[in-house]
Design an enzyme around this catalytic site. Structure first.
Site, PDB file in Angstrom:
ATOM      1  N   HIS A  93      32.781  39.854  39.002  1.00  0.00           N
ATOM      2  CA  HIS A  93      34.017  39.103  38.760  1.00  0.00           C
ATOM      3  C   HIS A  93      34.002  38.390  37.413  1.00  0.00           C
ATOM      4  O   HIS A  93      35.063  38.097  36.861  1.00  0.00           O
ATOM      5  CB  HIS A  93      34.241  38.086  39.876  1.00  0.00           C
ATOM      6  CG  HIS A  93      34.467  38.707  41.216  1.00  0.00           C
ATOM      7  ND1 HIS A  93      34.702  37.960  42.345  1.00  0.00           N
ATOM      8  CD2 HIS A  93      34.506  40.005  41.612  1.00  0.00           C
ATOM      9  CE1 HIS A  93      34.866  38.780  43.381  1.00  0.00           C
ATOM     10  NE2 HIS A  93      34.745  40.022  42.954  1.00  0.00           N
TER      11      HIS A  93
ATOM     12  N   HIS B 179      41.925  44.787  42.975  1.00  0.00           N
ATOM     13  CA  HIS B 179      40.602  44.167  43.022  1.00  0.00           C
ATOM     14  C   HIS B 179      39.506  45.217  42.889  1.00  0.00           C
ATOM     15  O   HIS B 179      38.451  44.967  42.290  1.00  0.00           O
ATOM     16  CB  HIS B 179      40.407  43.369  44.311  1.00  0.00           C
ATOM     17  CG  HIS B 179      39.114  42.615  44.302  1.00  0.00           C
ATOM     18  ND1 HIS B 179      38.966  41.414  43.643  1.00  0.00           N
ATOM     19  CD2 HIS B 179      37.891  42.913  44.813  1.00  0.00           C
ATOM     20  CE1 HIS B 179      37.705  40.998  43.752  1.00  0.00           C
ATOM     21  NE2 HIS B 179      37.032  41.900  44.456  1.00  0.00           N
TER      22      HIS B 179
ATOM     23  N   ASP C  57      36.383  45.128  40.228  1.00  0.00           N
ATOM     24  CA  ASP C  57      34.974  45.381  40.523  1.00  0.00           C
ATOM     25  C   ASP C  57      34.424  46.528  39.676  1.00  0.00           C
ATOM     26  O   ASP C  57      33.300  46.462  39.165  1.00  0.00           O
ATOM     27  CB  ASP C  57      34.803  45.735  42.000  1.00  0.00           C
ATOM     28  CG  ASP C  57      34.842  44.519  42.910  1.00  0.00           C
ATOM     29  OD1 ASP C  57      34.744  43.385  42.406  1.00  0.00           O
ATOM     30  OD2 ASP C  57      34.961  44.709  44.135  1.00  0.00           O
TER      31      ASP C  57
ATOM     32  N   HIS D 276      30.662  49.762  45.086  1.00  0.00           N
ATOM     33  CA  HIS D 276      29.666  49.247  44.148  1.00  0.00           C
ATOM     34  C   HIS D 276      28.568  50.285  43.922  1.00  0.00           C
ATOM     35  O   HIS D 276      28.094  50.476  42.796  1.00  0.00           O
ATOM     36  CB  HIS D 276      29.060  47.948  44.666  1.00  0.00           C
ATOM     37  CG  HIS D 276      29.990  46.778  44.575  1.00  0.00           C
ATOM     38  ND1 HIS D 276      30.500  46.326  43.382  1.00  0.00           N
ATOM     39  CD2 HIS D 276      30.520  45.971  45.536  1.00  0.00           C
ATOM     40  CE1 HIS D 276      31.292  45.285  43.599  1.00  0.00           C
ATOM     41  NE2 HIS D 276      31.322  45.070  44.898  1.00  0.00           N
TER      42      HIS D 276
END
Length: 362
Positions: free
Chosen positions: A85, A242, A246, A269
């Site tokens: 972030h 969002h 990321d 991720h």
């Protein structure tokens, strides 16, 4: 593939020091972070000032220690979590060098997005430095698959990111968006998008010592049939935005600016880091030392004619957003807006579908 240091693309750092504090998203413990300007060629470096010896951890994919629910960097016993972030806004502003002094094992959650980082960077200003920035230019497309995540990385004059997700959930469904990674469009269209998760995962996550600092103020909570009472989305498609936040943050771990179009289907991720590793390896190739002259203006943190010390972000341009077939094109329309890396169907399992907790919603 090539790495360049074009004369008109200087390295940058912050024009001054700035700090932030608050509970961490996962530990729930109070943490404080201070960002300090760093010298040219320093890179982005975390320092755990709360630990003996103040160990440093370079923000590169070589130091990734975990990708479960967050991206974690490690060096020895030292760990730094929830880095994405912060790193995403630093990338958008073209900040190459920074010392990040952290008192705790993770960054403060703030409001669960990158919006406050954008505000503070704009207030602090950007310092243009001596020395040219390192830019990795993708010249041939390639794909990366990691679990259910599929990525295509293609040549592009600047840095553009497209992502698609597909959740078997009434509040989410299938969403796609594209953004050009530069300060104005990023801070307006991507940075405000908050992290999100399923209410049903709370007990499991808490049992693993995770999401202890998650609240309705810093997390969009999805219930079985909608959103938690009182939740107001900042964007209709805040969830995929969002995911883009990321992705940009995780790809900062390449350790270079990028000239590429990254297209992600159901990003995670784990997948983001796999792409970063692939790009990082390309930096080490002998042919990566070649120079090139194609630099897209969107990759510049400030207009090239403003080459003196302190520079602040100007007023945002009027919002330009186009929507068609559930796809949001942010900043500039993407040629051939149906361009995806792969496909997905509702009910599928994976980072962008109806996932298990181990695959994450974030």
């Amino acid at each position: 593939m090539s790495v360049s240091r074009p004369d008109h693309l200087p390295q940058c750092t912050l024009a001054g020091e700035m700090s932030a504090e608050g509970p961490g998203l996962h530990t729930g413990r109070p943490v404080r972070v201070t960002l300090r300007p760093a010298v040219p060629d320093r890179g982005l470096v975390f320092r755990r000032v709360d630990l003996e010896g103040e160990p440093e951890i370079a923000a590169t994919v070589d130091h990734v220690a975990g990708t479960f629910w967050e991206t974690v960097l490690g060096e020895g016993e030292a760990r730094v979590g929830m880095i994405e972030h912060l790193l995403a806004p630093l990338v958008a502003y073209g900040i190459d060098n920074l010392d990040i002094l952290l008192e705790g094992p993770e960054l403060p959650a703030l409001d669960g997005s990158g919006r406050e980082w954008c505000t503070r960077i704009a207030e602090t200003g950007i310092e243009v430095q001596d020395g040219n920035a390192r830019v990795l230019e993708v010249r041939e497309p390639f794909t990366v698959r990691a679990g259910d995540s599929l990525y295509t990385v293609a040549p592009h004059a600047g840095y553009r990111v497209t992502a698609s997700i597909d959740f078997d959930h009434p509040a989410i469904g299938r969403q796609s968006a594209t953004v050009d990674v530069e300060p104005e469009s990023f801070c307006r269209e991507v940075a405000p998008a908050r992290t999100f998760g399923l209410e049903s995962w709370k007990e499991m996550l808490h049992s693993r010592g995770l999401a202890l600092g998650a609240t309705y103020e810093n997390t969009i909570v999805a219930t079985e049939d909608g959103l938690a009472p009182g939740t107001e989305l900042r964007f209709r498609d805040e969830f995929v935005r969002h995911k883009i936040l990321d992705l940009i943050g995780d790809l900062a771990l390449v350790g270079s600016r990028l000239n590429a179009h990254v297209i992600a289907e159901r990003p995670s991720h784990r997948g983001n880091v796999a792409v970063a590793r692939r790009l990082r390896k390309l930096l080490a190739r002998p042919e990566a030392g070649q120079r090139h002259s194609r630099v897209h203006p969107a990759s510049l943190p400030v207009p090239p004619h403003r080459s003196r010390s302190r520079v602040r972000r100007g007023e945002a341009h009027p919002r330009t957003e186009e929507r068609h077939d559930q796809r949001t094109v942010l900043s500039r329309p993407l040629s051939g807006s149906s361009h995806h890396a792969g496909s997905s169907h509702r009910g599928s399992h994976g980072p962008g579908g109806r996932t298990s907790p181990d695959e994450r919603v974030r």
